[in-house]
Design a protein around this motif. Structure first.
Motif, PDB file in Angstrom:
ATOM      1  N   GLY A   1      -2.248   9.483   7.542  1.00 14.55           N
ATOM      2  CA  GLY A   1      -1.508   9.971   8.693  1.00 14.55           C
ATOM      3  C   GLY A   1      -0.013   9.763   8.543  1.00 14.55           C
ATOM      4  N   PRO A   2       0.760  10.174   9.540  1.00 15.16           N
ATOM      5  CA  PRO A   2       2.215  10.024   9.480  1.00 15.16           C
ATOM      6  C   PRO A   2       2.642   8.567   9.576  1.00 15.16           C
ATOM      7  CG  PRO A   2       1.546  10.783  11.647  1.00 15.16           C
ATOM      8  CD  PRO A   2       0.311  10.811  10.793  1.00 15.16           C
ATOM      9  N   SER A   3       3.824   8.278   9.086  1.00 17.35           N
ATOM     10  CA  SER A   3       4.342   6.910   9.080  1.00 17.35           C
ATOM     11  C   SER A   3       4.920   6.487  10.419  1.00 17.35           C
ATOM     12  CB  SER A   3       5.431   6.774   8.013  1.00 17.35           C
ATOM     13  OG  SER A   3       6.564   7.559   8.372  1.00 17.35           O
ATOM     14  N   GLY A   4       5.178   7.463  11.277  1.00 14.77           N
ATOM     15  CA  GLY A   4       5.868   7.164  12.531  1.00 14.77           C
ATOM     16  C   GLY A   4       7.372   7.326  12.402  1.00 14.77           C
ATOM     17  N   MET A   5       7.838   7.545  11.165  1.00 15.90           N
ATOM     18  CA  MET A   5       9.252   7.796  10.903  1.00 15.90           C
ATOM     19  C   MET A   5       9.501   9.308  10.780  1.00 15.90           C
ATOM     20  SD  MET A   5      10.809   4.798  10.708  1.00 15.90           S
ATOM     21  CE  MET A   5       9.734   4.272  12.046  1.00 15.90           C
ATOM     22  N   LEU A   6      10.755   9.709  10.921  1.00 18.84           N
ATOM     23  CA  LEU A   6      11.141  11.109  10.767  1.00 18.84           C
ATOM     24  C   LEU A   6      12.322  11.161   9.798  1.00 18.84           C
ATOM     25  CD1 LEU A   6      11.015  12.176  14.536  1.00 18.84           C
ATOM     26  CD2 LEU A   6       9.312  12.703  12.780  1.00 18.84           C
TER      27      LEU A   6
ATOM     28  N   GLY B   1       1.542  -5.408   5.409  1.00 20.13           N
ATOM     29  CA  GLY B   1       1.986  -4.490   4.375  1.00 20.13           C
ATOM     30  C   GLY B   1       1.483  -4.831   2.995  1.00 20.13           C
ATOM     31  N   GLU B   2       1.376  -6.124   2.686  1.00 22.44           N
ATOM     32  CA  GLU B   2       0.944  -6.545   1.358  1.00 22.44           C
ATOM     33  C   GLU B   2      -0.527  -6.228   1.087  1.00 22.44           C
ATOM     34  OE1 GLU B   2       2.818  -7.696  -1.075  1.00 22.44           O
ATOM     35  OE2 GLU B   2       4.541  -7.374   0.245  1.00 22.44           O
ATOM     36  N   ARG B   3      -1.242  -5.844   2.128  1.00 25.14           N
ATOM     37  CA  ARG B   3      -2.669  -5.551   1.961  1.00 25.14           C
ATOM     38  C   ARG B   3      -2.950  -4.043   1.993  1.00 25.14           C
ATOM     39  NH1 ARG B   3      -6.365 -10.015   4.882  1.00 25.14           N
ATOM     40  NH2 ARG B   3      -7.641  -9.440   3.088  1.00 25.14           N
ATOM     41  N   THR B   4      -1.903  -3.248   1.806  1.00 30.01           N
ATOM     42  CA  THR B   4      -2.036  -1.794   1.889  1.00 30.01           C
ATOM     43  C   THR B   4      -3.079  -1.256   0.917  1.00 30.01           C
ATOM     44  OG1 THR B   4       0.254  -1.533   2.621  1.00 30.01           O
ATOM     45  CG2 THR B   4      -0.819   0.406   1.696  1.00 30.01           C
TER      46      THR B   4
ATOM     47  N   PHE C   1       3.348   5.479   0.646  1.00 30.69           N
ATOM     48  CA  PHE C   1       2.200   6.378   0.576  1.00 30.69           C
ATOM     49  C   PHE C   1       1.499   6.290  -0.780  1.00 30.69           C
ATOM     50  CE2 PHE C   1       4.472   8.831   4.016  1.00 30.69           C
ATOM     51  CZ  PHE C   1       3.514   8.592   4.990  1.00 30.69           C
ATOM     52  N   LEU C   2       2.232   5.933  -1.829  1.00 32.57           N
ATOM     53  CA  LEU C   2       1.627   5.791  -3.149  1.00 32.57           C
ATOM     54  C   LEU C   2       0.557   4.713  -3.133  1.00 32.57           C
ATOM     55  CD1 LEU C   2       1.450   6.286  -6.188  1.00 32.57           C
ATOM     56  CD2 LEU C   2       3.427   4.770  -6.490  1.00 32.57           C
ATOM     57  N   GLU C   3       0.848   3.578  -2.549  1.00 31.30           N
ATOM     58  CA  GLU C   3      -0.143   2.503  -2.452  1.00 31.30           C
ATOM     59  C   GLU C   3      -1.373   2.959  -1.696  1.00 31.30           C
ATOM     60  OE1 GLU C   3       1.558  -1.760  -1.870  1.00 31.30           O
ATOM     61  OE2 GLU C   3       2.911  -0.388  -0.816  1.00 31.30           O
ATOM     62  N   GLN C   4      -1.131   3.665  -0.601  1.00 33.20           N
ATOM     63  CA  GLN C   4      -2.242   4.121   0.224  1.00 33.20           C
ATOM     64  C   GLN C   4      -3.110   5.117  -0.541  1.00 33.20           C
ATOM     65  OE1 GLN C   4      -1.180   6.197   3.855  1.00 33.20           O
ATOM     66  NE2 GLN C   4      -3.182   5.798   4.761  1.00 33.20           N
ATOM     67  N   ALA C   5      -2.482   6.118  -1.138  1.00 36.50           N
ATOM     68  CA  ALA C   5      -3.230   7.151  -1.854  1.00 36.50           C
ATOM     69  C   ALA C   5      -3.993   6.567  -3.035  1.00 36.50           C
ATOM     70  CB  ALA C   5      -2.278   8.253  -2.315  1.00 36.50           C
TER      71      ALA C   5
ATOM     72  N   SER D   1      -0.700   3.290   5.982  1.00 30.43           N
ATOM     73  CA  SER D   1       0.419   3.318   5.037  1.00 30.43           C
ATOM     74  C   SER D   1       1.172   1.995   5.160  1.00 30.43           C
ATOM     75  CB  SER D   1       1.369   4.478   5.334  1.00 30.43           C
ATOM     76  OG  SER D   1       1.994   4.301   6.591  1.00 30.43           O
ATOM     77  N   ARG D   2       1.893   1.629   4.123  1.00 34.51           N
ATOM     78  CA  ARG D   2       2.621   0.358   4.168  1.00 34.51           C
ATOM     79  C   ARG D   2       3.589   0.315   5.352  1.00 34.51           C
ATOM     80  NH1 ARG D   2       4.740  -4.222   1.304  1.00 34.51           N
ATOM     81  NH2 ARG D   2       3.155  -4.030  -0.300  1.00 34.51           N
ATOM     82  N   VAL D   3       4.238   1.433   5.656  1.00 36.94           N
ATOM     83  CA  VAL D   3       5.207   1.457   6.756  1.00 36.94           C
ATOM     84  C   VAL D   3       4.544   1.054   8.060  1.00 36.94           C
ATOM     85  CG1 VAL D   3       6.767   2.905   8.109  1.00 36.94           C
ATOM     86  CG2 VAL D   3       6.630   3.204   5.626  1.00 36.94           C
ATOM     87  N   ARG D   4       3.367   1.612   8.331  1.00 35.04           N
ATOM     88  CA  ARG D   4       2.677   1.276   9.580  1.00 35.04           C
ATOM     89  C   ARG D   4       2.117  -0.144   9.544  1.00 35.04           C
ATOM     90  NH1 ARG D   4       2.056   5.800  12.942  1.00 35.04           N
ATOM     91  NH2 ARG D   4       1.651   4.193  14.499  1.00 35.04           N
ATOM     92  N   LEU D   5       1.584  -0.551   8.403  1.00 34.44           N
ATOM     93  CA  LEU D   5       0.977  -1.881   8.319  1.00 34.44           C
ATOM     94  C   LEU D   5       2.004  -2.998   8.382  1.00 34.44           C
ATOM     95  CD1 LEU D   5      -1.824  -1.282   5.660  1.00 34.44           C
ATOM     96  CD2 LEU D   5      -2.038  -1.407   8.152  1.00 34.44           C
TER      97      LEU D   5
END
Length: 222
Positions: free
Chosen positions: A123-128, A87-90, A148-152, A77-81
């Protein structure tokens, strides 16, 4: 492929691979495999830097009878990357992950006529987002949705037959993932099934207190 996936699901147990990260880590890859020491350990990046290695893992699972392989995208996901300054390569990374798995799945299906499927792993972003913690709860719902939109969309356009929302710890994040996945389907012009799994502690609750009945009620409502 959706109808074939659901038909197969009704007729027999589907055998999934479940250890992409573990298998890649076991390959003892070095900095050069990850495109440099800066990204060493970013497993998802291997879909771009060493697609041959990712393909070999998928191939190994199909060789021993798996029906479904999961994409190398659990933390893409962009958040993790963003943690890796990637992030720009999500979208690119997720599209590549799905395309690699799709290519191998189609090859095996053509060989014996039995359908093989690709599960897009999210998977989860690591954020809550439900947390009041100033760090873990700092991202807004809209931020998670966008990431998540980019990832999906990358996974769907790359050829995933189903999206698996895995090991969620915050039900609000699951909502963001589901809404992002549906929007991605609209943009890609293709619908795929969604599968969701939540992580429970020994008391039967998610990290922030949602029990399995509450999680199920939320999922059913969506």
């Amino acid at each position: 492929m959706i109808s074939r996936y659901l038909e197969t699901l009704r007729e027999r147990v589907l055998f999934f691979d479940g250890g992409m990260g573990t298998q890649l880590q076991a390959r003892e890859l070095g900095p050069d495999d990850f495109g440099g020491k800066r990204w060493e350990g970013c497993i998802d990046y291997l879909s771009l830097t060493r697609p041959d290695v990712v393909e070999a893992v998928h191939r190994a699972y199909f060789d021993v009878g798996a029906d479904v392989v999961e994409t190398n995208s659990f933390q893409a996901s962009r958040v993790r990357l963003e943690e890796w300054e990637l992030g720009e390569r999500t979208f690119e990374m997720n599209h590549a992950a799905a395309a690699i798995a799709r290519r191998v799945a189609d090859e095996f299906a053509a060989g014996d006529g039995r359908p093989r499927f690709v599960a897009g792993s999210i998977g989860p972003s690591g954020m809550l987002p439900s947390s009041e913690d100033p760090d873990l709860g700092r991202l807004r719902f809209e931020d998670l949705f966008a990431g998540f939109l980019e990832q999906a969309q990358g996974l769907i356009e790359g050829g995933a037959d189903v999206l698996i929302l895995e090991t969620a710890q915050d039900i609000l994040e699951v909502k963001a993932q589901m809404l992002a996945a549906r929007e991605a389907m609209k943009r890609a012009g293709r619908d795929v099934p969604l599968q969701c799994s939540v992580t429970l502690d020994p008391s039967g609750r998610m990290l922030l207190g949602t029990d399995i009945r509450g999680a199920l009620a939320t999922l059913e409502a969506m």
